[in-house]
Scaffold this motif. Structure first.
Motif, PDB file in Angstrom:
ATOM      1  N   CYS A 343      91.997  37.808 -21.573  1.00 38.90           N
ATOM      2  CA  CYS A 343      92.442  39.105 -22.104  1.00 38.90           C
ATOM      3  C   CYS A 343      93.052  39.976 -21.010  1.00 38.90           C
ATOM      4  O   CYS A 343      94.046  40.684 -21.244  1.00 38.90           O
ATOM      5  CB  CYS A 343      91.261  39.827 -22.764  1.00 38.90           C
ATOM      6  N   THR A 346      96.515  38.391 -20.387  1.00 37.08           N
ATOM      7  CA  THR A 346      97.416  38.372 -21.545  1.00 37.08           C
ATOM      8  C   THR A 346      97.747  39.772 -22.038  1.00 37.08           C
ATOM      9  O   THR A 346      98.906  40.078 -22.366  1.00 37.08           O
ATOM     10  CB  THR A 346      96.780  37.554 -22.690  1.00 37.08           C
ATOM     11  N   CYS A 352      91.996  42.200 -27.187  1.00 35.30           N
ATOM     12  CA  CYS A 352      92.828  41.323 -28.009  1.00 35.30           C
ATOM     13  C   CYS A 352      92.863  41.867 -29.437  1.00 35.30           C
ATOM     14  O   CYS A 352      91.814  42.181 -30.010  1.00 35.30           O
ATOM     15  CB  CYS A 352      92.238  39.918 -28.006  1.00 35.30           C
ATOM     16  N   CYS A 360      94.002  33.078 -30.330  1.00 39.12           N
ATOM     17  CA  CYS A 360      93.780  33.145 -28.884  1.00 39.12           C
ATOM     18  C   CYS A 360      92.560  32.329 -28.470  1.00 39.12           C
ATOM     19  O   CYS A 360      92.577  31.659 -27.430  1.00 39.12           O
ATOM     20  CB  CYS A 360      93.619  34.599 -28.443  1.00 39.12           C
ATOM     21  N   SER A 378      98.225  32.454 -20.096  1.00 42.56           N
ATOM     22  CA  SER A 378      98.240  33.902 -20.350  1.00 42.56           C
ATOM     23  C   SER A 378      99.583  34.498 -19.965  1.00 42.56           C
ATOM     24  O   SER A 378     100.083  35.424 -20.626  1.00 42.56           O
ATOM     25  CB  SER A 378      97.120  34.586 -19.563  1.00 42.56           C
ATOM     26  N   LEU A 381     101.889  33.893 -22.858  1.00 44.03           N
ATOM     27  CA  LEU A 381     101.577  34.720 -24.027  1.00 44.03           C
ATOM     28  C   LEU A 381     101.862  36.194 -23.795  1.00 44.03           C
ATOM     29  O   LEU A 381     102.168  36.933 -24.739  1.00 44.03           O
ATOM     30  CB  LEU A 381     100.102  34.532 -24.398  1.00 44.03           C
ATOM     31  N   LYS A 386     103.482  40.799 -29.924  1.00 47.19           N
ATOM     32  CA  LYS A 386     102.165  40.777 -30.564  1.00 47.19           C
ATOM     33  C   LYS A 386     102.260  40.892 -32.082  1.00 47.19           C
ATOM     34  O   LYS A 386     101.307  40.594 -32.786  1.00 47.19           O
ATOM     35  CB  LYS A 386     101.289  41.898 -30.003  1.00 47.19           C
ATOM     36  N   TRP A 392     102.709  33.095 -31.690  1.00 48.54           N
ATOM     37  CA  TRP A 392     101.447  32.771 -31.024  1.00 48.54           C
ATOM     38  C   TRP A 392     100.857  31.489 -31.609  1.00 48.54           C
ATOM     39  O   TRP A 392     100.330  30.649 -30.874  1.00 48.54           O
ATOM     40  CB  TRP A 392     100.458  33.937 -31.186  1.00 48.54           C
ATOM     41  N   CYS A 396      99.917  27.658 -29.873  1.00 52.08           N
ATOM     42  CA  CYS A 396      98.635  26.981 -30.082  1.00 52.08           C
ATOM     43  C   CYS A 396      98.841  25.563 -30.603  1.00 52.08           C
ATOM     44  O   CYS A 396      98.186  24.621 -30.156  1.00 52.08           O
ATOM     45  CB  CYS A 396      97.780  27.786 -31.060  1.00 52.08           C
TER      46      CYS A 396
END
Length: 931
Positions: A343, A346, A352, A360, A378, A381, A386, A392, A396
């Motif tokens: 966190c 990122t 977050c 995440c 991080s 990202l 956001k 995101w 993953c």
């Protein structure tokens, strides 16, 4: 990785020349010999070329061409050998079939020879490129010399900032204490971990610590690196001399650049002989580097220290054993610290967003506590919007592609790839092979050992079995941090492995790029290689017609199914594509019937139906002349046809299942029946579990012919079998594990005719009545695991067992007819795991000082007995398990502060019980919740 493909091919050509060469005409033999000569010439340069292919496009193309030639040659040789392997019938039909095959074989032989000629033409065409690349490769080898060493700057080594190492203070202070405290001799302190864990950053913080600077007036930091060559050790010695002479404000000796290694060592040794020093050797990959440097560092009695950082656990442990020292194993970050670092990097310290939290945490899980991975990912990202949840989620889902293509992750890829590139070709092959297993899959050690042998990836070594060599390979990967032990047995053997998620992404990519393995997960409707050599099917096959239409399976060597829930008709899935198959692994698939097409798989070496619903094995199993492993564990097979005895190359025969019923301790194993002389299978190393009550007792005699057996399991043993069994056991000098189960509880296991056990026996499991404890057990010092069930001995067996010096695991179920078992002071000094039934037990102070786990099984009378008397003396106890407990007994184990046994077990970290529910076992904790 063309070096591995060429090396394994050369081994195959050597066997071909020995066994099949006479079937070729003179000119055609020359084609094979020319091919072998050219491949041998290329192999000498492939190791360097493999390492450079990622950075040089021309070399990459050439390596790919060599790899393709190796694969096509292997295919041609296998096709040729297959032509000679037809099994013809007798009589008129057999004669006609032989005549027909002779005509077909002649045509096929001509076709295969033509293919070899075409391959040789291609080799000649790339020889010009090969000769031109020699100069480039030679330059690359020279470039790994002194200039490269000088280029190893802090910017290269310190990939993590101090702030990126969350929780660095505790390990730093511990290492500082190891350096400044301790004895007056020269001690070696090693920091060991896989790449990206922050070893160098931690060591630099310790090196620059004020207390360390004050304590050691002479300090030097020497960066070794993976590319260092032992022939250039003098460059490290010169670097050390320059740093040390600078610290003591003395001019560097004249003629330093022309001095040999011995002279350089003497200069260092003379200067440090009466001084307290700290020398850091950063990034030591191999033991020969330490061996070359250690003699320059005097054991001067001044409290001097040498600190190593290494990825290789063997380097760390060996350097510490040779000189008094310690090893600090730098562990991955725990989940809480990982989330904090993630966190902070990122979201720049912000929390977050809740809608991104699940994604995440899934990304963070793949980092598995690796600081460099957390920091690098991080960084990627941190640049994402956001508000774009899909962006995101894409990271993953496709982390492997991100690592391969995102510039921000180049450093992470380089660090993780360095360890791979440093491996010899056979270990690279071994590691690439693990790409067949799905993400987060726990890899069983013996399964992968048998697979590697079946693929031909294990080289024979004098004095060792192939299984032992393969285990050495895996152990080396473990020491290098490229594998992790996911589960170990009580006697310290690795049972399961795990590959770090991000490292797995890299080897999956390499495996795909080199056409080593194809993973059919999202590939069903995607791009397939021209020829698939190993196919690993994950989760499901949703579009069988799309697979059937592919014609890239004709050279398939291995097929694996993982988590495939649909019923699959193997013959329809890949019709006619199996003729070169070596490995067929259908473990836990939905298959119910033995596929008929398997009869034609001449090359098949590994066949697994483990965990399937197959009930019978057909007689044509005898056609699989090359079969080495037949795994029918947890199937419904209870009898094997006599034709199984034709499989003289069989090394591992596993046919048994457990009877899982509630409160049945030491769950019974049910094996298999077989007619005929099992002694013909002379290559067997593991045989589990053959039933003894058949064949008029000849089975026991036949077992004495299986001299290679390492593990033997026998079920339905009778008293009258005892004498012949003992005579056979005397001959099984390689046996490591023996399991015997009587035909029923009251039947006696007669082992009194055995004067001494097999000398290498380590694990013994006896289920059945014993008139008395076999006289050889108490004096058998090699025993590490002993399980006894239904023994019903009149005398306390602990008196005889307590002095076994290497026993680490003991389980006793219905063993003693007396009231109480006494564990006496000084007994069972190395025992770590103890399993007991509800019999009353008393532990004296000083007994079992190393016990970490206590299992109380079949606790039907626990209300009367409670926990063992004296349990508080087991000061190292970490786990207390009540196993196979009826649900009605649970209320007696509510260990609250009012319970009589509460204070005896309150300090045990983990207390739980297991009980039978809905056809399986459930587990519930009894430990006190932390306040």
């Amino acid at each position: 990785m063309a070096e591995g493909a060429v090396s394994f091919l050369l081994d195959k050509i050597a066997r071909f020349v020995e066994n099949e060469m006479m079937l070729l005409s003179g000119d055609h033999r020359q084609e094979v010999l020319y091919l072998r000569g050219e491949l041998e010439r290329m192999r000498a340069f492939l190791k360097v070329a493999d390492a450079m292919e990622e950075s040089d496009e021309e070399i990459k193309v050439w390596v790919k061409q060599v790899r393709e030639i190796a694969h096509e040659t292997e295919d041609a040789l296998d096709e040729f050998t297959l032509l000679q392997a037809h099994d013809h019938a007798d009589g008129l039909y057999g004669s006609l079939h032989r005549f027909s095959c002779c005509i077909k074989n002649r045509k096929s032989r001509c076709r295969i020879v033509s293919e070899l000629q075409g391959i040789n033409s291609r080799i000649k065409s790339i020889c010009g490129v090969h000769n031109r690349l020699l100069h480039k490769l030679s330059g690359a080898q020279q470039g790994s010399g002194p200039n490269n060493i000088a280029g190893n700057t802090w910017q290269d080594a310190l990939l993590l900032e101090k702030t990126d190492l969350v929780g660095i203070d505790e390990p730093k202070q511990e290492l500082v204490g190891w350096l400044v405290l301790g004895g007056s001799g020269r001690e070696v302190v090693s920091v060991a971990a896989m790449g990206g864990m922050g070893k160098t950053t931690l060591a630099k913080q310790v090196y620059d610590d004020a207390e360390v600077k004050k304590h050691f007036k002479i300090r030097a930091w020497i960066t070794v690196s993976q590319s260092f060559k032992i022939e250039l050790i003098e460059e490290l010695l010169k670097d050390m001399i320059r740093q040390i002479f600078g610290v003591v404000s003395r001019p560097v000796p004249e003629g330093l650049d022309s001095m040999n290694n011995d002279r350089l060592r003497r200069i260092i040794k003379d200067l440090l002989l009466k001084r307290r020093y700290l020398i850091v050797l950063d990034d030591v990959w191999r033991l020969d580097v330490w061996d070359a440097l250690k003699h320059a560092l005097p054991k001067n009695g001044c409290g001097s220290r040498v600190m190593l950082t290494t990825r290789n656990a063997d380097v760390a442990s060996t350097s510490g054993v040779e000189s008094i020292g310690k090893v600090y194993n730098l562990n991955p970050l725990p989940p809480k610290e990982s989330w904090y670092l993630f966190c902070r990097k990122t979201f720049q310290g912000d929390a977050c967003p809740s809608y991104l939290e699940e994604i995440c945490k899934n990304i963070l899980r793949k980092c598995e506590g690796l600081p460099l991975a957390i920091v690098a990912i991080s960084g990627v990202l941190a640049t994402k919007d956001k508000r774009r949840i899909d962006e995101w989620d894409k990271v993953c889902r496709s982390l492997g592609a991100e690592i391969d293509g995102n510039d921000k992750l180049k450093v992470l890829k380089k660090v993780l790839s360095l360890s791979f590139n440093d491996l010899p070709y056979y270990l690279k092959t071994c590691l690439l092979y693990l790409s067949i297993f799905p993400e987060d899959y726990q890899i069983e050690q013996m399964r992968v050992i048998r697979l590697l042998i079946a693929e031909g990836f294990v080289e024979a070594k004098e004095g060792k079995t192939l299984e032992e060599v393969a285990e050495d390979y895996l152990d080396e990967l473990l020491k290098r941090g490229l594998l992790q032990a996911a589960a170990t047995t009580s006697d310290g053997r690795v049972k399961m492995y795990h590959v770090h998620d991000l490292l797995r992404e890299i080897i999956v990519t390499k495996s795909r790029d080199q056409n080593f393995t194809t993973i059919a997960k999202d590939l069903i409707n995607g791009m397939w290689p021209d020829k698939v050599r190993r196919l690993s099917v994950h989760n499901t096959v949703q579009n069988v017609p799309a697979v059937q239409q592919n014609r890239c399976f004709s050279q398939l060597r291995s097929l694996f199914l993982f988590g495939v829930v649909e019923k699959i008709c193997i013959g329809k899935l890949f019709p006619g594509a199996f003729r070169l198959l070596h490995v067929f692994d259908l473990q836990n698939s939905r298959i119910q019937k033995f596929p008929v097409d398997i009869a034609n798989l001449y090359y098949l070496k590994y066949l697994s139906f483990r965990g399937t619903k197959i009930k019978s094995i057909p007689s044509f199993i005898g056609k699989l002349q090359n079969l080495e492993t037949l795994d029918l564990k947890h199937t419904r097979v209870t009898e094997l046809p006599i034709e199984i005895l034709k499989l003289t190359r069989l090394r591992h025969l596993l046919v048994y299942h457990y009877n899982l019923e509630p409160y049945e301790c030491f769950h019974s194993r049910y094996g298999f029946k077989i007619q005929g002389n099992i002694g013909t299978l002379r290559s067997l190393q593991k045989l589990c579990y053959i039933e003894a009550n058949q064949g008029g007792g000849t089975i026991m005699t036949e077992l004495g012919k299986l001299f290679q057996l390492r593990r033997l399991g026998i079920g339905k043993q009778r008293k009258e079998d005892g004498k012949s069994l003992c005579l056979s056991l005397k001959k099984l000098t390689n046996l490591r594990a023996l399991s015997l189960t009587s035909i029923e509880e009251e039947e006696i296991l007669d082992l009194e005719h055995l004067s001494s056990p097999p000398p290498l026996l380590q694990r013994l499991y006896l289920r059945g009545r014993l008139e008395k404890l076999p006289h050889w057990i108490p004096s058998f010092h090699g025993l590490v695991r002993l399980f006894l069930k239904w023994s019903r001995l009149k005398n306390d067996p602990l008196v005889l067992l307590q002095n076994l010096p290497n026993l680490v695991h003991l389980e006793l179920i219905q063993v003693f007819l007396g009231d109480t078992l006494f564990f006496r002071t000084g007994g069972f000094q190395k025992l770590k795991v103890l399993g007991l039934d509800e019999l009353c037990v008393q532990v004296e102070k000083g007994a079992m000082p190393c016990v970490e786990k206590l299992i109380i099984q079949c606790c039907n009378s626990l209300k009367k007995v409670g926990v063992p008397l004296g349990i508080e003396y087991l000061t190292k106890l970490k786990v207390l398990e009540f196993f196979d407990m009826p649900e009605e007994s649970i209320d007696t184990l509510r260990l609250d502060e009012k319970a009589s046994d509460y204070w005896k077990v309150a300090n045990i970290p983990e207390v739980y019980y297991t009980y039978w529910r809905d056809g399986c076992y459930a587990k519930r904790s009894l430990s006190r919740e932390p306040q």
